[in-house]
Design a protein around this motif. Sequence first.
Motif, short mmCIF file in Angstrom:
data_model
loop_
_atom_site.label_atom_id
_atom_site.label_comp_id
_atom_site.label_asym_id
_atom_site.label_seq_id
_atom_site.Cartn_x
_atom_site.Cartn_y
_atom_site.Cartn_z
N TYR A 56 -17.68 33.42 1.95
CA TYR A 56 -18.94 33.25 1.24
C TYR A 56 -18.79 33.76 -0.19
O TYR A 56 -17.76 34.35 -0.53
N ILE A 68 -24.44 39.79 0.52
CA ILE A 68 -25.24 39.44 1.69
C ILE A 68 -25.92 40.67 2.28
O ILE A 68 -25.48 41.80 2.09
N SER A 89 -24.22 44.00 6.70
CA SER A 89 -23.24 44.18 5.62
C SER A 89 -22.55 45.54 5.68
O SER A 89 -21.45 45.70 5.13
N THR A 122 -25.23 33.07 6.20
CA THR A 122 -25.38 34.32 5.46
C THR A 122 -26.83 34.50 5.02
O THR A 122 -27.48 33.56 4.56
#
Lengths: 111, 114
Positions: free
Chosen positions: A25, A29, A51, A91
């Motif tokens: 990604y 996030i 996270s 996400t």
Amino acid sequence: SQQGEEDPQALSIQEGENATMNCSYKTSINNLQWYRQNSGRGLVHLILIRSNEREKHSGRLRVTLDTSKKSSSLLITASRAADTASYFCATAGAAGNKLTFGGGTRVLVKP
Amino acid sequence: EAGVVQSPRYKIIEKKQPVAFWCNPISGHNTLYWYRQNLGQGPELLIRYENEEAVDDSQLPKDRFSAERLKGVDSTLKIQPAELGDSAVYLCASSLEPTTYEQYFGPGTRLTVT
């Protein structure tokens, strides 16, 4: 636009083998989630990793998260024919208010 | 506990015709989402509701798409007029709160525009 990108796009394994798929990604996030979608059906939530977590287990599933590399992996151990499905990472942004899905990995488990 | 209910499951219409999809979320879930999923791709968010309020509709093509969530429960997504490129699966999902929690998806409505 899709935040997460799964790799590989498709995976074919024998029953009993392990299946590993990766997700990368681009932005910070709050958490990362994995979903499964069987043919012609809606998505089913598998696991959520925050996270500040690095690894999480749920049954035969193991998820890792490396925020420094902006990547996650999903491992399915001792696969079964019923695991045949598409697997998506998603996400949640840093504000935690939007879920963005990747393109998915299509997994075929042959009996 | 009943899951997210969507209807119809399948819809075939000619281009330029209107179409509507209905969603009933899980009881008690304040957050409702509409996604569009094109073949071979992941879902893309169209609109998110917090109770009756549309808090994120930035991806909704407002010239032809509209949505409503009356009384903060059921929701309807409408397309008028439909175009060939609207062929996709339209998924509804709900969650207790915004995306720090898992989302529960309905089976989707597969729309084919001919």
